[in-house]
Design an enzyme around this catalytic site. Structure first.
Site: not given
Length: 280
Positions: A37, A183-185
């Protein structure tokens, strides 16, 4: 940095910015922000006078038995990241503010019917609806989306084109961990053992990139990546597909730009990854 929860207040601020001639960049998120993000925000900061980030876990893009109630949230951490990267305004509405009456939706046919759209049939209708609402509320010149969600990016671009939104859609490359995991939540769902197992996705991506350069068929590329994923006992394949980069429809041969995309379960957690390739 301002933290706003109502549509009316955001519109008032946006109207004042537009009167002063400021350009607005918009980054839509569901919160639990990470370096991926931050890359979107940084690009928006470079290109625009003002940057708005939305933080909203959108209920209408989650299907039955999906992780709406358990989706990770940390608004204080999100505020810190936004402030440190120069965000001017966070828009964090609640569902009642965004959906007073859920009767109007935006749906992009065909592009939503493949890849993730097969397993999540209402997902992209929910995404398009909320993004369209955000565009109307924030009135950005530029909007930023991660290339990890490649099907979503293609669908948003089609929506903007077909519905004549005056917004430039800008894709930002995938941000990865040191070991290659995108990357990932949702990475936070992984146990330590599952986190190690998840590196198999990037190994498959690397082998897929090598294979595609030899002029192999789509089936050969898929078989190579499938064999790689299947070496990991904790991994279960949802799909591995080679599709046309614009239409998101499967191809047999790689004669035009393609997206090679996959969704893999590591334990109960569903992770996605992809790479693009242009044979020219």
């Amino acid at each position: 940095m301002e933290f706003i929860t109502t549509i009316e207040n955001v519109r008032n601020i946006v109207n004042s910015w537009r009167k002063e001639g400021y350009t607005i960049g918009f980054v839509p998120t569901m919160g639990f922000l990470h370096e991926g993000h931050a890359a979107l925000i940084d690009q928006a900061r470079k290109n625009n006078d003002k940057v708005i980030v939305s933080i909203f876990v959108n209920p209408i893009q989650f299907g039955e038995n999906e992780d709406l109630s358990t989706y990770p949230r940390d608004i204080n951490s999100d505020k810190k990241l936004c402030e440190s990267h120069g965000v001017d305004l966070i828009f964090a509405p609640n569902p009642e503010e965004m959906y007073q009456d859920k009767k109007a939706f935006v749906n992009i046919a065909d592009l939503s019917d493949t890849l993730c759209g097969i397993r999540r049939p209402i997902h992209f209708k929910g995404v398009c609806t909320v993004v369209a609402k955000f565009f109307n509320i924030t009135q950005p010149i530029n909007a930023y989306f991660g290339e990890k969600d490649a099907q979503q990016l293609a669908i948003i671009r089609k929506m903007v084109f077909d519905l004549n939104f005056p917004v430039n859609i800008i894709g930002v490359p995938i941000v990865r961990e040191k070991d290659g995991l995108a990357k990932s939540s949702r990475n936070t769902y992984l146990s330590s053992e599952e986190r190690k197992a998840a590196t198999i996705l990037y190994k498959a991506i690397q082998l897929g990139k090598q294979t595609i350069q030899y002029g192999c068929s789509a089936k050969c590329i898929i078989d190579t990546m499938t064999d790689t994923i299947q070496t990991e006992p904790l991994a279960k394949i949802d799909y591995i597909s080679v599709v046309d980069a614009k239409t998101m429809q499967p191809v047999q041969e790689v004669t035009a730009p393609v997206l090679v995309a996959m969704a893999i379960y590591i334990g109960p957690t569903r992770l996605i990854d992809n790479f693009s390739y242009d044979p020219k």
